[in-house]
Enzyme design. Structure first.
Site, PDB file in Angstrom:
ATOM      1  N   HIS A 279       7.562  -4.681 -23.958  1.00 47.74           N
ATOM      2  CA  HIS A 279       6.276  -4.192 -24.463  1.00 47.74           C
ATOM      3  C   HIS A 279       6.026  -2.734 -24.092  1.00 47.74           C
ATOM      4  O   HIS A 279       6.510  -2.236 -23.080  1.00 47.74           O
ATOM      5  CB  HIS A 279       5.141  -5.048 -23.903  1.00 47.74           C
ATOM      6  CG  HIS A 279       5.190  -6.464 -24.376  1.00 47.74           C
ATOM      7  ND1 HIS A 279       4.661  -6.858 -25.580  1.00 47.74           N
ATOM      8  CD2 HIS A 279       5.734  -7.573 -23.812  1.00 47.74           C
ATOM      9  CE1 HIS A 279       4.860  -8.157 -25.728  1.00 47.74           C
ATOM     10  NE2 HIS A 279       5.514  -8.612 -24.678  1.00 47.74           N
TER      11      HIS A 279
ATOM     12  N   ASP B 284      -0.479  -3.399 -29.700  1.00 47.84           N
ATOM     13  CA  ASP B 284      -0.055  -4.257 -28.582  1.00 47.84           C
ATOM     14  C   ASP B 284      -0.559  -3.731 -27.237  1.00 47.84           C
ATOM     15  O   ASP B 284      -0.307  -2.581 -26.889  1.00 47.84           O
ATOM     16  CB  ASP B 284       1.485  -4.312 -28.596  1.00 47.84           C
ATOM     17  CG  ASP B 284       2.078  -5.193 -27.499  1.00 47.84           C
ATOM     18  OD1 ASP B 284       1.332  -5.948 -26.865  1.00 47.84           O
ATOM     19  OD2 ASP B 284       3.320  -5.125 -27.306  1.00 47.84           O
TER      20      ASP B 284
END
Ligand SMILES: [Zn+2]
Length: 553
Positions: free
Chosen positions: A365, A192
């Site tokens: 995130h 990610d």
């Protein structure tokens, strides 16, 4: 072919949203995530886009499963559209399945879909792939990374994640399992990149609790909290703080009500008895006894918060004395809508608290130090940055290179449609495939073809001209002067004579045609259209959509 693994992203690389990836070995293929994207404003009337799954047609017989890492729309939203084309089993966590089922139900697909619910540490074998589901933390609950053992080596796909040791709901990230794979050897880490430009660690979901406690203790009036309906940890925090300060909670907005219902039913939310109230019941409560949990943190005009700020939502209006908390990040592209929303709330005399002023939002995130923890745990031979705009993928690469000692050859930047081939020794992009996007009109779940979107854009920029030509079917003679109706076209009105010129051109075009040609309406329409197009472009520079109509009498 054989002995090589192919990784082909269909979306999500170099863009925000639409995450989807095909993984293939020999003649078996699995699909990781099926997300939707959010097209820019210029895609007139298009709500969302999904990957162009036609690309997968040639692999139809090879696709064995769709595996979902988590339930965010940019990972799950395209599920109905891919399942309509390829009806294969779906593997996902309990909560992800809860969201998926509600979506499939709207599309009438629920009865036809085979869904497998999986737990953390479950291992599923699909042909040459042996997939373990690993618990990770994120803004949503029940999220997975995937460890995929293949004949050429193990691939780890992180999904969306951050390293949160103290999530509000559920288990923390399972770093032990990542380390175990690291010790066994990992060929590639697909990781990610959404927050790869952000230094430091991403704070835990719990980090926002003190700010919420402050806000609740200071506010004398009603409190309105806008958050993403999928931020389940955040919703639990609002429920807990409300309980602590003696406020009841009223949930407004369709997606918020739906997600609270699913999370409650599946046991992810802990809702104290009597805490929830309906909108009607709030009318009997004092201002300091209620908090509204609403949708619309992105300034969406149809969502509850915008309506409360601009007019009213089911009779409810933002008023002086209210405190509005925007507990969400700004998704790129929504800046202006959010700015307008904040202005509207100020006009009402309410107080507004944004992310910049207090710690009321944390990202889901991995920031750079989270990325470091993950990469050091897994110690992959290759790092492949995924999820994010190119800028983020690039910065991810730079960070890994500068801080973790990886060289250029072992960090692979890929783009949508690239075929990344791994044989255990090398990781090379061997081919670039054509992968596009399909636009979706959400009101009817219909696909909108590219031509329609192009035409809408043309109408918006240059308008539309309708030409009505009345012709005698027998003789081919024009029975009336041609009519020209222009909408949004510059130059066809007024005294410049263009209107008359256009009429004359139509008449001449019809009269120069043979009787046979005049009776062929398709042919005649196209001729008139071409002539008028040429004329308008020359005289006015405009390129409107031109629609000839032939009336036969
Ligand atoms: Zn996510």
């Amino acid at each position: 072919m054989g002995n090589v693994l192919e990784i082909i992203p269909l979306g999500g690389i170099g863009e925000f949203g639409m995450n989807c990836m095909a993984v293939r070995y020999d003649d078996e293929m699995i699909i990781l995530d099926a997300g939707m994207g959010f097209p820019e404003e210029s895609a007139y009337g298009v709500d969302v886009s999904v990957p162009d799954f036609d690309f997968l047609e040639e692999y139809r017989e090879q696709i064995t499963a769709i595996i979902l890492t988590h339930g965010h729309e940019d990972h799950l939203g395209a599920l109905p559209y891919i399942l309509k084309k390829f009806n294969v089993p779906v593997y996902a966590s309990h909560f992800t399945v809860g969201l998926a089922e509600s979506k499939l139900d709207e599309h009438d697909l629920l009865g036809d879909t085979l869904i497998h619910r999986v737990e953390p540490r479950d291992v599923v074998e699909l042909g040459p792939f042996k997939i373990e589901f690993i618990r990770v933390s994120h803004s949503l609950v029940d999220c997975f990374s995937l460890a995929i053992k293949t004949p050429v080596g193990t691939i780890i796909h992180t999904g969306d994640y951050k390293v949160d040791e103290t999530p509000v709901i559920g288990e923390p990230i399972d770093l032990r399992t990542f380390r175990r794979y690291g010790q066994e050897g990992v060929l590639a880490l697909l990781s990610d990149s959404t927050n790869a430009t952000v230094p430091g660690r991403t704070p835990s979901e719990r980090a926002v609790i003190p700010a919420f406690e402050e806000i609740f203790s200071e506010s004398k009036g009603r409190i309105v909290v806008a958050a993403f309906a999928s931020s389940i940890h955040r919703l639990q925090i609002v429920l807990d703080v409300a309980q602590q300060f003696g406020r009841r909670v009223c949930v407004l907005g369709r997606s918020m009500q739906k997600n609270v219902e699913i999370a409650d039913r599946l046991g992810y939310l802990d809702i104290p008895d009597g805490l929830m109230v309906s909108l009607n019941e709030t009318k009997h409560l004092d201002d300091d006894e209620v908090v509204f949990l609403v949708t619309g943190s992105q300034g969406e005009s149809r969502a509850a918060l915008s309506q409360m700020a601009t007019q009213s939502y089911k009779g409810l209006t933002i008023e002086e004395g209210d405190t509005v908390v925007l507990s969400a990040r700004i998704i790129p592209g929504n800046e202006r809508a959010i700015s307008r929303l904040i202005g509207a709330i100020y006009k009402r005399g309410a107080n507004i608290i944004e992310e910049k002023r207090r710690l009321i939002h944390v990202s889901g995130h991995a920031s750079q130090e989270d990325i470091k923890i993950m990469t050091e745990a897994v110690r992959p031979k290759y790092v492949v940055p995924i999820h994010g705009e190119y800028r983020m993928l690039f910065r991810h690469k730079e960070f890994i290179k500068n801080h973790l000692g990886y060289d250029e050859e072992h960090i692979v930047l890929i783009e949508n449609g690239d075929v990344l081939e791994l044989d255990g020794e090398r990781a090379v992009v061997v081919e670039k495939r054509e992968v596009g996007r399909t636009f979706i009109d959400e009101s009817g779940f219909e696909e909108i073809d590219r031509e329609t979107v192009r035409e809408r854009k043309q109408i918006a920029y240059d308008g539309v001209v309708t030409l009505v030509i009345t012709i005698n079917e027998e003789t081919g003679a024009m029975e009336a002067p041609p009519e020209i109706v222009a909408r949004g076209v510059i130059g066809l009105e007024g005294s410049n004579g263009y209107h008359e010129d256009a009429q004359r051109i139509i008449t001449e075009t019809v009269e120069s045609a043979t009787l046979k040609e005049r009776q062929d309406t398709g042919l005649l329409k196209e001729r008139v259209r071409v002539e008028i197009k040429r004329f308008l472009q020359k005289q006015t520079g405009a390129k409107p959509v031109i629609t000839p109509v032939i009336v036969q009498v």
